[in-house]
Write a protein that holds these residues in place. Structure first.
Motif, PDB file in Angstrom:
ATOM      1  N   HIS A 142      29.552  52.482  35.584  1.00 57.52           N
ATOM      2  CA  HIS A 142      28.587  52.756  36.665  1.00 57.52           C
ATOM      3  C   HIS A 142      27.814  54.114  35.972  1.00 57.52           C
ATOM      4  CE1 HIS A 142      30.633  50.886  40.352  1.00 57.52           C
ATOM      5  NE2 HIS A 142      30.115  50.074  39.567  1.00 57.52           N
ATOM      6  N   LYS A 143      28.322  54.728  35.181  1.00 57.42           N
ATOM      7  CA  LYS A 143      27.567  56.117  34.769  1.00 57.42           C
ATOM      8  C   LYS A 143      27.117  55.779  33.300  1.00 57.42           C
ATOM      9  CE  LYS A 143      30.772  59.019  37.047  1.00 57.42           C
ATOM     10  NZ  LYS A 143      31.931  60.458  36.835  1.00 57.42           N
ATOM     11  N   LEU A 144      27.008  54.621  32.955  1.00 59.04           N
ATOM     12  CA  LEU A 144      26.139  54.287  31.797  1.00 59.04           C
ATOM     13  C   LEU A 144      24.741  54.502  32.092  1.00 59.04           C
ATOM     14  CD1 LEU A 144      26.377  53.173  28.785  1.00 59.04           C
ATOM     15  CD2 LEU A 144      26.129  50.914  29.858  1.00 59.04           C
ATOM     16  N   GLY A 145      24.071  55.327  31.117  1.00 57.15           N
ATOM     17  CA  GLY A 145      22.595  55.460  31.501  1.00 57.15           C
ATOM     18  C   GLY A 145      21.707  55.408  30.158  1.00 57.15           C
ATOM     19  N   ILE A 146      20.413  54.799  30.292  1.00 63.87           N
ATOM     20  CA  ILE A 146      19.652  54.547  29.364  1.00 63.87           C
ATOM     21  C   ILE A 146      18.270  55.314  29.746  1.00 63.87           C
ATOM     22  CG2 ILE A 146      18.975  52.339  30.250  1.00 63.87           C
ATOM     23  CD1 ILE A 146      18.592  51.387  27.333  1.00 63.87           C
TER      24      ILE A 146
ATOM     25  N   PHE B 229      26.796  58.166  28.407  1.00 67.97           N
ATOM     26  CA  PHE B 229      27.793  58.102  29.877  1.00 67.97           C
ATOM     27  C   PHE B 229      28.881  58.983  29.562  1.00 67.97           C
ATOM     28  CE2 PHE B 229      29.642  54.697  27.382  1.00 67.97           C
ATOM     29  CZ  PHE B 229      30.896  54.661  27.811  1.00 67.97           C
ATOM     30  N   SER B 230      29.408  59.586  30.500  1.00 67.55           N
ATOM     31  CA  SER B 230      30.613  60.627  30.695  1.00 67.55           C
ATOM     32  C   SER B 230      31.748  59.987  31.384  1.00 67.55           C
ATOM     33  CB  SER B 230      30.009  61.905  31.179  1.00 67.55           C
ATOM     34  OG  SER B 230      29.539  61.655  32.446  1.00 67.55           O
ATOM     35  N   ILE B 231      32.903  60.445  30.916  1.00 63.81           N
ATOM     36  CA  ILE B 231      34.304  59.914  31.655  1.00 63.81           C
ATOM     37  C   ILE B 231      35.015  60.945  31.735  1.00 63.81           C
ATOM     38  CG2 ILE B 231      35.996  58.146  31.357  1.00 63.81           C
ATOM     39  CD1 ILE B 231      34.433  56.683  29.597  1.00 63.81           C
ATOM     40  N   PRO B 232      35.586  61.416  32.841  1.00 61.36           N
ATOM     41  CA  PRO B 232      36.642  62.583  33.106  1.00 61.36           C
ATOM     42  C   PRO B 232      37.759  61.949  32.404  1.00 61.36           C
ATOM     43  CG  PRO B 232      35.377  61.895  35.083  1.00 61.36           C
ATOM     44  CD  PRO B 232      35.203  61.039  34.234  1.00 61.36           C
TER      45      PRO B 232
ATOM     46  N   SER C 280      32.515  62.308  26.338  1.00 55.31           N
ATOM     47  CA  SER C 280      30.849  61.868  26.425  1.00 55.31           C
ATOM     48  C   SER C 280      30.547  60.983  25.231  1.00 55.31           C
ATOM     49  CB  SER C 280      30.004  62.852  26.525  1.00 55.31           C
ATOM     50  OG  SER C 280      30.401  63.507  27.720  1.00 55.31           O
ATOM     51  N   PRO C 281      30.563  59.446  25.408  1.00 54.46           N
ATOM     52  CA  PRO C 281      29.963  58.700  24.162  1.00 54.46           C
ATOM     53  C   PRO C 281      28.665  58.496  24.636  1.00 54.46           C
ATOM     54  CG  PRO C 281      31.916  57.603  25.658  1.00 54.46           C
ATOM     55  CD  PRO C 281      31.529  58.842  26.360  1.00 54.46           C
TER      56      PRO C 281
END
Length: 915
Positions: free
Chosen positions: A468-472, A510-513, A521-522
């Motif tokens: 859901h946090k994948l942004g472009i 996107f970022s992952i806790p 953050s990949p």
């Protein structure tokens, strides 16, 4: 004049109830008597007798010494109101059209046989916006004259002077007489204010058309009862809200007449724009000769525009002309422009070998748009462009002389409401007046699509998924840039140096806790560069660049369409670590907290831009460096080579808690920042053939005790170099040196400021805030810019006497050692400079100030100005001195503080050149 008219209105306040009282020594109980003169009872209705005589029924009589037996008792704190009812009976011609209030602190007395009405003790009458106050007032019905006078205390001193106020204008006098029938007034020993000026008159007459005629007058801008200076004139005329006109006048200082006479004088008192002549000032310039400066004309063109034209002319033939239009539209935009042209002559025109001239120009433009005019759209401009020698021969103020860089920007931006699109376009310009290098970027535009989350639902149910946090996002930039010497402006060489390009960038992130305290953050990024010109530089062994050397670099250009690409993938991990050291209970230092923010990232970049680079030889020894065909590109150049890097960084913050009595909380603690930030960054390329370790970037910043600002940064190269400065693939510590590497560049800057307390600081801050608020709705911005220019030119005329002393210090040190191909090798640059400025008060009315600096490399003082100021209440004296350097100047100015008499100044200035 309008003020005298207001006086008339205040005087006739008492007419209705005066006439009511003359028929009998006591108030009459008959309804018909009161009805005829008070006009308070509607037609056909007879009120109860207890409601007719308002003053008699509501005020209690007290004992008083009356002037005659035919008088009514005196009443203390007497007040009353006469009012007019338009729907009532037919009114007499002398009736008033608004309610009137009146009062007297001591008594109000009516003497019937003499037909006179008296007010005693701080009498006051109010009619509409007019207010008349005096210690004594009387009105004679037989003559129609109202008189207001002072009273005398037990020591024989007068007090309670008549005061007339209306719409912010005030009149102060000894005696005031007004004839109701003829509408004429005569005032004795009056003092009136008209705009910024004050008129003192022994006798004043008011005509029915409100114009004022004064006899034995003095005009001044000094607000004291006994002014420091004034223009003495036998006759004077005041046309309300327009002009004060005087016959022959003599300047008087401290009551002593001077030899200065003027045949007539006209002082404007209009509000707002008023076109007129701007009086020039006389100067003596060693280079230009005797001259007249800043003379011209101001032209008011309405509420939305005006124009100021000023010029300078000198006896040796030099001249300059400046046009400054300003424009404004409230709640929409405001701005202004300055166009300056100057022609400076050197030497004797008859001797051609010794004669030369410099033709210069300068253009400035400021424009701002109200954000509420068109939501989502903004346009602004700040332009400062001109020839490099304009400042050399036409500017003398400190801040301009020490600043060798000027720049401009014109921007337009648009944001689409409710959509993730943004667009900006504009022009930028930078200019070095010392090297004469000019850089212009136009047109330049950027279109941005904010980060979109395509996999995020409109309504998230439950815990959000990682995707859901994948942004472009998307950004495209168009830029056209040209760098040239100002001598080739508009010529073919300037257009040959033009570089155009476009860059497209698509980032995905996107970022992952991770484990609560970490963030992973990949990201993936792709960029493409488009160019219209390729620059090819080659070494030429036969090129003669100087008498002593042969060999140099030739430059050729190739037009067409060229492209370069860059892609990368990265992943980063960051966190924050906290450490606390507690001190003992008896220690004034309570604790020290250390915060570390480490970051670690890995990235991969394929070698997509290898074709954009080539080997450039830069000396006869055969040394070369890798350089891009698009080095001067306006959109940048992708980096060369394949990269698989591990990057690292560490940022630190250090704070301390100490005991403080000023803290109102129970802890009695105060937090002090020891270091706002200090750290190091670098990277290691696992896939590089050589030079795998990057340079280390170090930095630090702090604000010690909220007084000393310190910033420092440096670049450390871990590799050794040969005798000619070329890098070798060998670490410094492998040579036996215990260090991270060589310092290739570094800067450190410190600044601080000290000043004594200012009791009026809050009031001044409020005034500045009010001015800033006005700028968004009016043309105050342009007026402020002109004021700032005047401050820079004559700092001695604009000093703050409320601050006894102040001192500003700043120090900067910079160092760099890099390879520059055009210089043939390694170039070392070292600069060290200290600047200081401040002032102090010798007495509450004398102030001395200085702006200067010291260049440690050249071991000499920088451009220096010294000023001395004297506050003379309504006048100010300033002495400005530039004692050293190529341009030396001395000037002394004595001028009134009032803007209306600003041109009435005594000025003596001399300028000296050492060319």
């Amino acid at each position: 004049m309008r003020q005298i008219y207001l006086l008339f209105a205040g005087i006739i306040i008492v007419i209705p109830f005066i006439i009511n009282a003359v028929a009998s020594p006591t108030p009459d109980g008959s309804f018909l008597f009161n009805k005829s003169f008070t006009d308070t009872v509607p037609a056909g209705k007879v009120p109860d007798s207890s409601k007719v005589n308002t003053i008699r029924d509501t005020l209690k009589p007290v004992k008083a010494n009356l002037p005659s037996t035919d008088s009514i008792p005196a009443y203390t704190d007497s007040t009353g109101t006469d009012s007019l009812h338009l729907n009532g009976p037919k009114l007499s011609k002398d009736s008033l059209d608004a309610p009137i209030t009146y009062k007297a602190k001591d008594s109000i007395i009516l003497v019937v046989p003499d037909k006179k009405f008296y007010f005693y003790g701080t009498a006051n009458t109010k009619y509409k916006k007019t207010s008349l106050s005096a210690e004594r007032m009387n009105y004679s019905q037989s003559t129609g004259i109202m008189e207001a006078t002072t009273a005398t205390d037990t020591s024989g001193n007068p007090y309670g002077r008549p005061q007339l106020e209306d719409a912010g204008q005030a009149f102060d006098s000894d005696t005031l007489r007004y004839n109701i029938n003829t509408q004429r007034a005569k005032i004795y020993h009056t003092r009136s204010q008209y705009g910024e000026g004050y008129v003192h008159s022994e006798q004043t007459k008011r005509a029915p058309d409100n114009s004022i005629f004064g006899f034995r007058n003095g005009y001044t801008t000094c607000n004291l009862d006994t002014p420091h200076f004034q223009f003495r004139a036998r006759k004077i005329k005041v046309i309300p809200d327009k002009l004060v006109i005087s016959g022959p006048a003599n300047l008087e200082i401290e009551g002593v007449p001077t030899p200065l006479f003027i045949p007539f004088a006209i002082f404007p008192i209009t509000h707002g724009q008023a076109s007129g002549i701007l009086v020039p000032g006389y100067v003596v310039n060693a280079q230009k000769g005797m001259g007249l400066e800043n003379g011209g004309y101001y032209l008011g063109l309405g509420d939305n525009m005006d124009l100021t034209i000023r010029g300078d002319v000198y006896s040796y033939g030099s001249w300059s002309l400046t046009a400054s239009p300003t424009y404004r539209k409230r709640y929409h935009y405001n701005g202004g422009m300055t166009l300056s042209f100057a022609n400076t002559r050197f030497g004797d025109p008859s001797v051609k070998t010794e004669f030369s001239r410099s033709r210069d120009f300068r253009v400035t433009w400021n424009h701002s748009m109200d954000s509420k005019a068109r939501p989502g759209v903004n346009f602004g401009a700040s332009v400062n462009f001109g020839t490099s020698s304009y400042n050399t021969y036409n500017v003398y103020d400190y801040s301009t002389r020490v600043n060798n860089n000027i720049g401009s920007s014109i921007t337009f931006s648009k944001t689409w409401q409710g959509k993730p699109y943004n667009f900006t376009a504009g022009l930028t310009h930078s200019q070095n007046l010392s090297t004469r290098d000019v850089s212009i970027s136009f047109p330049a535009a950027t279109f941005t699509v904010n980060t979109l989350y395509p996999f995020q639902p409109k309504e998230v149910v439950g815990k959000a998924k990682w995707y859901h946090k994948l942004g472009i996002g998307y950004t495209t930039t168009l830029a056209n840039n040209v760098t040239f010497k100002d001598s080739v402006f508009g010529k073919s060489k300037m257009f040959d140096a033009l570089q155009s390009g476009m860059k497209h960038n698509v980032p995905i992130s996107f970022s992952i806790p991770v484990m609560k305290n970490f963030t992973l953050s990949p990201g993936v990024s792709y960029a493409e560069y488009w160019y219209t010109k390729k620059t090819i530089r080659t070494w030429n062994d036969t090129k003669r660049v100087s008498i002593d050397s042969v060999g140099g670099i030739d430059t050729t250009y190739q037009a067409g369409f060229f492209a370069a690409r860059q892609a990368s993938a990265s992943i980063s991990l960051s966190t924050a670590l906290y450490g606390m050291y507690q001190f003992g209970k008896n220690s004034k230092i309570k604790a020290i907290r250390h915060v570390m923010r480490p970051t670690l990232s890995a990235s991969y970049q394929p070698d997509l831009a290898r074709s954009a680079y080539y080997d450039l030889r830069y000396n006869r020894g055969g040394d070369s460096i890798r350089q891009s065909y698009y080095t001067s590109s306006s959109v940048g150049v992708p980096s060369e080579g394949r990269s698989g890097s591990i990057s690292f960084g560490l940022d630190n913050n250090l704070e301390m808690k100490v005991f403080s009595k000023k803290d109102t909380s129970a802890n009695k603690e105060k937090k002090i920042k020891l270091l706002d930030g200090f750290g190091i960054t670098g990277s290691y390329n696992l896939l590089a053939d050589s030079f795998k370790l990057s340079t280390f970037n170090i930095y630090a910043r702090t604000n010690l005790f909220d007084k000393l600002n310190i910033t420092a940064s440096g670049n450390i190269d871990p590799y050794v170099v040969n005798a000619r400065g070329k890098r070798l693939d060998k670490y410094v510590w492998q040579e036996g040196s215990f260090s991270l590497g060589r310092l290739t560049s570094g800067t450190i800057a410190m600044s601080t400021s000290f000043q004594s307390s200012d009791k009026k600081s809050k009031a001044k801050e409020q005034e500045i805030q009010n001015l800033e608020n006005e700028q968004s709705t009016d043309a105050a911005f342009q007026a402020q810019q002109r004021q700032l220019a005047a401050v820079r030119k004559n700092p001695g005329e604009y000093v703050d006497f409320d601050i006894p002393w102040k001192l500003d210090l700043s120090y900067s040190l910079s160092y760099s050692k890099t390879i520059i191909p055009d210089s043939g090798g390694v170039v070392t640059s070292f600069n060290q400079y200290l600047s200081f400025n401040g002032d102090f008060s010798l007495t509450p009315k004398w102030k001395i100030g200085m702006n200067s600096g010291f260049d440690f490399i050249n071991r000499q003082l920088a451009y220096t100005t010294i000023y001395i100021s004297r506050d003379l209440h309504c006048w100010q004296m300033s002495i400005n001195l530039i004692p050293i350097g190529t341009y030396r100047q001395f000037s002394i100015t004595i001028s009134p503080k009032s803007g209306i008499l600003r041109d009435l100044r005594i000025n003596r200035s001399r300028t000296f050149y050492d060319l």
